[in-house]
Each structure stands twice: as structure tokens, then as C-alpha cells.
Design a protein around this motif. Structure first.
Motif, PDB file in Angstrom:
ATOM      1  N   MET A 171      -0.997  -4.910  -7.009  1.00  0.00           N
ATOM      2  CA  MET A 171      -1.674  -3.835  -5.965  1.00  0.00           C
ATOM      3  C   MET A 171      -2.138  -2.751  -6.675  1.00  0.00           C
ATOM      4  O   MET A 171      -2.950  -1.822  -6.215  1.00  0.00           O
ATOM      5  N   GLY A 172      -1.552  -2.324  -7.813  1.00  0.00           N
ATOM      6  CA  GLY A 172      -2.231  -1.275  -8.764  1.00  0.00           C
ATOM      7  C   GLY A 172      -1.382  -0.151  -8.433  1.00  0.00           C
ATOM      8  O   GLY A 172      -0.330   0.065  -7.705  1.00  0.00           O
ATOM      9  N   THR A 173      -1.819   0.959  -8.995  1.00  0.00           N
ATOM     10  CA  THR A 173      -1.305   2.370  -9.088  1.00  0.00           C
ATOM     11  C   THR A 173      -0.855   2.951  -7.710  1.00  0.00           C
ATOM     12  O   THR A 173       0.208   3.587  -7.730  1.00  0.00           O
ATOM     13  N   ASP A 174      -1.630   2.836  -6.525  1.00  0.00           N
ATOM     14  CA  ASP A 174      -1.230   3.421  -5.554  1.00  0.00           C
ATOM     15  C   ASP A 174      -0.152   2.744  -4.722  1.00  0.00           C
ATOM     16  O   ASP A 174       0.645   3.212  -4.044  1.00  0.00           O
ATOM     17  N   ASN A 175       0.192   1.479  -5.219  1.00  0.00           N
ATOM     18  CA  ASN A 175       1.520   0.948  -4.795  1.00  0.00           C
ATOM     19  C   ASN A 175       2.627   1.474  -5.483  1.00  0.00           C
ATOM     20  O   ASN A 175       3.848   1.577  -4.963  1.00  0.00           O
ATOM     21  N   LEU A 176       2.617   1.861  -6.919  1.00  0.00           N
ATOM     22  CA  LEU A 176       3.333   2.106  -7.799  1.00  0.00           C
ATOM     23  C   LEU A 176       3.852   3.732  -7.669  1.00  0.00           C
ATOM     24  O   LEU A 176       5.021   3.942  -7.896  1.00  0.00           O
ATOM     25  N   LYS A 177       2.856   4.581  -7.400  1.00  0.00           N
ATOM     26  CA  LYS A 177       3.281   5.995  -7.503  1.00  0.00           C
ATOM     27  C   LYS A 177       4.210   6.612  -6.597  1.00  0.00           C
ATOM     28  O   LYS A 177       5.101   7.342  -7.042  1.00  0.00           O
ATOM     29  N   PRO A 178       4.439   6.276  -5.322  1.00  0.00           N
ATOM     30  CA  PRO A 178       5.442   6.415  -4.329  1.00  0.00           C
ATOM     31  C   PRO A 178       6.843   6.135  -5.126  1.00  0.00           C
ATOM     32  O   PRO A 178       7.645   7.128  -4.867  1.00  0.00           O
ATOM     33  N   PHE A 179       6.861   5.359  -6.145  1.00  0.00           N
ATOM     34  CA  PHE A 179       8.247   5.104  -6.625  1.00  0.00           C
ATOM     35  C   PHE A 179       8.175   5.845  -8.097  1.00  0.00           C
ATOM     36  O   PHE A 179       9.228   6.751  -8.447  1.00  0.00           O
ATOM     37  N   LEU A 180       7.260   5.824  -8.895  1.00  0.00           N
ATOM     38  CA  LEU A 180       7.206   6.907 -10.161  1.00  0.00           C
ATOM     39  C   LEU A 180       7.307   8.200  -9.913  1.00  0.00           C
ATOM     40  O   LEU A 180       7.507   8.849 -10.756  1.00  0.00           O
ATOM     41  N   ASP A 181       7.031   8.749  -8.877  1.00  0.00           N
ATOM     42  CA  ASP A 181       6.961   9.944  -8.482  1.00  0.00           C
ATOM     43  C   ASP A 181       8.467  10.434  -8.282  1.00  0.00           C
ATOM     44  O   ASP A 181       8.717  11.695  -8.565  1.00  0.00           O
ATOM     45  N   ILE A 203       0.780  -1.404  -0.084  1.00  0.00           N
ATOM     46  CA  ILE A 203       0.047   0.172   0.048  1.00  0.00           C
ATOM     47  C   ILE A 203       0.904   1.223   0.148  1.00  0.00           C
ATOM     48  O   ILE A 203       2.040   1.067   0.366  1.00  0.00           O
ATOM     49  N   GLY A 204       0.294   2.304  -0.218  1.00  0.00           N
ATOM     50  CA  GLY A 204       0.837   3.587  -0.679  1.00  0.00           C
ATOM     51  C   GLY A 204       1.913   3.971   0.556  1.00  0.00           C
ATOM     52  O   GLY A 204       3.023   4.440   0.275  1.00  0.00           O
ATOM     53  N   SER A 205       1.433   3.753   1.896  1.00  0.00           N
ATOM     54  CA  SER A 205       2.334   4.411   3.072  1.00  0.00           C
ATOM     55  C   SER A 205       3.680   3.519   3.131  1.00  0.00           C
ATOM     56  O   SER A 205       4.452   4.196   3.420  1.00  0.00           O
ATOM     57  N   THR A 206       3.303   2.379   2.852  1.00  0.00           N
ATOM     58  CA  THR A 206       4.289   1.305   2.845  1.00  0.00           C
ATOM     59  C   THR A 206       5.329   1.513   1.579  1.00  0.00           C
ATOM     60  O   THR A 206       6.517   1.300   2.010  1.00  0.00           O
ATOM     61  N   GLU A 245       5.856   4.074   0.175  1.00  0.00           N
ATOM     62  CA  GLU A 245       6.909   5.299   0.752  1.00  0.00           C
ATOM     63  C   GLU A 245       8.137   5.038   1.348  1.00  0.00           C
ATOM     64  O   GLU A 245       9.339   5.549   1.195  1.00  0.00           O
ATOM     65  N   MET A 246       8.019   4.097   2.312  1.00  0.00           N
ATOM     66  CA  MET A 246       9.032   3.685   3.052  1.00  0.00           C
ATOM     67  C   MET A 246      10.064   2.848   2.277  1.00  0.00           C
ATOM     68  O   MET A 246      11.328   3.014   2.324  1.00  0.00           O
ATOM     69  N   TYR A 247       9.490   1.916   1.125  1.00  0.00           N
ATOM     70  CA  TYR A 247      10.389   1.129   0.194  1.00  0.00           C
ATOM     71  C   TYR A 247      10.993   1.908  -0.695  1.00  0.00           C
ATOM     72  O   TYR A 247      12.436   1.866  -0.927  1.00  0.00           O
ATOM     73  N   ALA A 248      10.242   3.363  -1.052  1.00  0.00           N
ATOM     74  CA  ALA A 248      11.342   4.057  -2.020  1.00  0.00           C
ATOM     75  C   ALA A 248      12.249   4.701  -1.014  1.00  0.00           C
ATOM     76  O   ALA A 248      13.438   4.957  -1.657  1.00  0.00           O
ATOM     77  N   ARG A 249      12.115   4.994   0.171  1.00  0.00           N
ATOM     78  CA  ARG A 249      13.294   5.700   1.027  1.00  0.00           C
ATOM     79  C   ARG A 249      14.706   4.490   0.903  1.00  0.00           C
ATOM     80  O   ARG A 249      15.548   5.111   0.942  1.00  0.00           O
ATOM     81  N   GLU A 250      14.131   3.116   1.208  1.00  0.00           N
ATOM     82  CA  GLU A 250      15.029   2.289   1.187  1.00  0.00           C
ATOM     83  C   GLU A 250      15.860   2.263  -0.254  1.00  0.00           C
ATOM     84  O   GLU A 250      16.929   2.223  -0.374  1.00  0.00           O
ATOM     85  N   ALA A 251      14.880   2.087  -1.328  1.00  0.00           N
ATOM     86  CA  ALA A 251      15.720   1.860  -2.484  1.00  0.00           C
ATOM     87  C   ALA A 251      16.540   2.998  -3.017  1.00  0.00           C
ATOM     88  O   ALA A 251      17.799   2.929  -3.720  1.00  0.00           O
ATOM     89  N   PHE A 252      15.709   4.516  -2.826  1.00  0.00           N
ATOM     90  CA  PHE A 252      16.503   5.635  -3.514  1.00  0.00           C
ATOM     91  C   PHE A 252      17.338   6.455  -2.366  1.00  0.00           C
ATOM     92  O   PHE A 252      18.063   7.395  -3.090  1.00  0.00           O
ATOM     93  N   GLU A 253      17.079   6.198  -1.257  1.00  0.00           N
ATOM     94  CA  GLU A 253      17.964   7.029  -0.038  1.00  0.00           C
ATOM     95  C   GLU A 253      19.126   6.158   0.338  1.00  0.00           C
ATOM     96  O   GLU A 253      20.286   6.202   0.289  1.00  0.00           O
TER      97      GLU A 253
END
Lengths: 270, 270
Positions: free
Chosen positions: A125-135, A99-102, A104-112
Motif C-alpha cells: 500500500m506504499g508510504t502512507d501505510n508505512l509512515k505511522p510506523f517509521l515516524d 491506510i494511514g489512520s488504521t 496509526e492503530m497498528y502502531a499503537r498496538e505494536a509499540f504501546e
């Protein structure tokens, strides 16, 4: 520079569509590294130094580091590539999906935390899973579409409204998920006809193609069915076929030879 | 004792269907923990000590630990529960999905490195991704079926051969993936009608149900649509609603109160 820009440049510079999978199994490393506390990193470094001018990207598979509590050596590996060969993009293979809030944490892990140029994600799980990365417009988001494993058919080949599930994923990737022009797809080398179908849906999108080598995919068919009109568009991954090409202390030379052979084999068909 | 046996016993012993999600965001911890090197573990420990007699399981979400390089505190948390409250099963929420050889590594991570009783997995890649987990008959394998997030409909609601994709997953879980009687499903609280449909397909299988609390799922409907004939079969997860119920140094008392309220609310409808 964005992931997509790096990829475009390195395809040309190294004249290569080879992605080297850095999947070091601690129990399969050459004897000369046994017992070293940073054996995994030293193994990766040997392979990277020997192949950086022959590849279009590196793809560490997170599972191999997670299984051996070697998170720090995953970070050292990515940091080393970034510092020494900044022209070569790094894909963190984690296949995230939550889900989106989670996410966000995975995006922080991968990109930071790991500062990867791109990561792999699962579309279930669709778009709201992907958006935190795609952003993150400067990073690549490589979405599972048609995977290389035998049982991928169970869900991915189901047909709905005249299209398979993997075709639905390709259409979503093209029409909904590529708003920052940073989406890519994972398509297994073991299904070349399907590679053609997906290339028709997404004419310019980069495809990460696992499954040549140990998994049996045919290089000629992959290139013929998957490359773009420009003759690129592919990151053809080999892991075991390259990193274990030579199991002695000459593993790096073995990896170079195997990478060169794969690059040249691929280029024969471009 | 297997995951399923532990779950059966704790449902009875604690008379509870509450799963507490241990998703500690380092930036949201109470001020009294700020700056402590093991702040995440201390936060979890406070919540665990205050709630262990009111829950049927704990579910740490790996992303929150991965984002903050707190893998060691994830391990400390699971070790603490195992040592102190061995009757309470721990689900590692990682949503793994990869080819077989990689899944073997993830199984090693979840069941050896972290010693979790169960983990969550993604079904998109099919059986050969799930088998390395399912083969551990003593551990639980909780498969995403119908997730709680808004865009889960994009793929999960597509209809093939008269059944939605999530119904196909439920049928596969019942007929193909439950050979060790250790499979379970994730079904979002935000779709209670679908919970009924899936309960009809899998009358006895445990469901992990996220989405009450912050995500808005209705507890009454979840219990009415999702519980088994025995009045159990559910692990109803709340994360933010419990761990941040009180944001001061009294966070553990706040968590106990919120867990008790959720347990009693659920039990009203059983």
C-alpha cells in the motif's frame, strides 16, 4: 536506546546473527506443559532463558498467539524479554499493511500495547501505510521485500522499468522510507542471488532473513551474499529448527544447542 | 450458507450495497459510553441494531480492537451479528499476508476464533499465502488489488508486461485464486477508472470498495464503474461517515440515517 542501536550492540556482544522465531504452536508443545494455562509463555520463557546470550533478537510471530487467543501470553513474552534481557531487541512479526489512520492503530498496538522494539510491515500500500510506523524513530520497521516462500515470485519478480518489484521496494526503502534511519528489509534465505542484488542497493540496511532450516535456505550463501562490509547486517531467523529441536521436557536445552550450532555455522562464513 | 450465497441474498433482501465499517476508536466514542468496560461492544451493538436492515455486510477493522486490547469485544461483536442477524455477512478486515504455515494460523484466527464469514488478505506474497484461506470454500477471501490511499500508486501502478501490478493481481484472482469461487477484490473508490478496468477483467467477482466518505470517493462513479451487469457486485464501505455521523447518545439513530442516505444515494445510480 533505539532498535538500531540495540541491534548494533547485540551483534557484537553475543557475536551472533541468529534471530529466534517464537512461533509456539499450542498443539506441538512438549507434554510437560500440556494443560497449563500459560503453557505458551512457559515454553517461550524456557527458550529465552536458554538462548538469550546466543541471539541478536527474538521474533514472535503474532499469528501463533492470535490463533489460540493467547494475546496475553504474547504480551507476557515481550514483557519478560524487556525486563530480563533488555539488551535483546524484540521484533513483532505482524506484516501490517493498511491506510494511514488504521496504521496509526497498528502502531499503537505494536509499540504501546506490546512494546516491541520493531515490527514487520507489508509495502503493497506504499508510504502512507508505512509512515505511522517509521515516524517512531526509536523503533525498527522491517519491510517485506523478497519473501522466502515459493510463490513470492508471482508479484515480486515482475519487472517494471528494468527492475523487479522487490528491487523497487529496496530502492523506495533506501530513498524514501529510511528518513529516520530505522528501516530494514525482509529477504528470504531461499533466494541468495537476490540477497546480493538487494545488498548492493542498500549497503548498510539490516536484513531480516527467514527461510534457513525448515524452509531450506543455505546458510553459507546467505552470509556471503547478505552481510555488510562490517560482517553484520543480518538477522537470520530460525523458528521450527530451534524451538522444536527437542520435543521433550528438555526443549530448552535442545533450543540452546540448536541456536549455538546455527550461530557457529553462520560465524564460520563471516 | 457460504459467504457468497449470503452476500447474494442480502444484496437483494436489503436492496443495499452498503458495508458498514465497524472501526470504533475508543477515544471517539459518545460520552454516554465512557468508562463502560464493554463500551466498544455497546457502541457496535447500537449501530448494528440500527442498521442491519440497510446493509449488505459489516466490516470490523481489527486494528481498532488490537490497539485497545479489545480482542474480546471484537469477538462479542461478531458473535452478536451471527446470533442476531445471521443473514448479514461479517468481513474481518485484517489484510493478512504471510507464508503458508503462518497463514494456516491466521485462517484459524479468522474462521474459528472469530468465526468471520470473510477476511481481507494482501497478495504481495502470492498463492501460498492465500491458499490456506481460499481452501475454506464457505468463507470469502477479499484480496487487496487497488487500494484507496494516495501512495498506493508507488507499487500498484508499476507496469510490467503491459499491465499494472494491480491488473496482474486481478488476473491472478480470476485465473488462479478463484478455484472455490470465493475470491473477491479490494478496490478503492478513489480510483473509479481503475474500477472499470478491473470490472472488465473480473465481470462477476464481488469488490469491496473503501474510500467513499472521509476518503473522498465519488459514489456515482463507483456505482457506474464498478457494479456488475446484475447491478450488484459491490460492497461499498463507509466507516467514519456512518459510525460518527452523530457523536451524542443518539449515535445509533445518526448511523441509521447516514446508512439510509448512503444506500439510497447508491441505489439512485444502479
Amino acid at each position: 536506546m533505539t532498535f538500531m542501536q540495540k541491534l548494533d550492540r547485540i551483534w557484537q556482544k553475543n557475536n551472533s546473527l541468529v534471530c529466534v522465531g517464537l512461533d509456539p504452536d499450542l498443539h506441538k508443545l512438549p507434554a510437560c506443559l500440556t494443560g497449563k494455562p500459560d503453557a505458551i509463555f512457559q515454553f517461550n520463557k524456557g527458550i529465552i532463558d536458554a538462548t538469550h546470550d546466543l541471539v541478536c533478537c527474538y521474533k514472535p510471530q503474532a499469528a501463533y498467539y492470535a490463533a489460540f487467543s493467547a494475546d496475553d501470553q504474547l504480551k507476557m513474552t515481550i514483557d519478560y524479554i524487556r525486563a530480563t534481557y533488555p539488551e535483546v531487541p524484540v521484533i513483532l512479526d505482524v506484516k501490517r499493511g493498511d491506510i494511514g489512520s488504521t496504521a496509526e492503530m497498528y502502531a499503537r498496538e505494536a509499540f504501546e500495547r506490546y512494546n516491541a522494539d520493531a515490527l514487520t510491515v507489508n509495502p503493497y500500500m506504499g508510504t502512507d501505510n508505512l509512515k505511522p510506523f517509521l515516524d517512531h524513530a526509536d523503533r525498527g520497521v522491517i519491510i517485506l521485500c523478497r519473501t522466502s516462500n515459493p510463490s513470492s515470485c508471482e508479484l515480486q519478480e515482475l519487472v517494471s522499468n528494468g527492475k523487479t518489484i522487490y528491487e523497487h521496494v529496496a530502492v523506495l526503502a533506501r530513498d524514501k522510507w529510511n528518513y529516520n534511519r530505522n528501516a530494514a528489509l525482509v529477504i528470504g534465505a531461499t533466494f541468495p542471488e537476490e540477497l546480493s542484488k538487494i545488498r548492493a542497493i542498500c549497503p548498510d540496511m539490516p536484513f531480516l532473513v527467514p527461510g534457513v532450516g525448515a524452509q531450506g535456505g543455505d546458510v553459507r550463501k546467505v552470509v556471503e551474499c547478505g552481510s555488510t562490509k562490517a560482517g553484520t547486517g543480518l538477522m537470520i531467523n530460525s523458528s521450527r529448527g530451534i524451538i522444536y529441536a527437542d520435543k521433550t521436557e528438555k526443549f530448552a536445552e535442545g533450543a540452546r544447542k540448536a541456536t549455538l550450532e546455527l550461530r557457529d555455522l553462520i560465524n564460520q562464513f563471516r
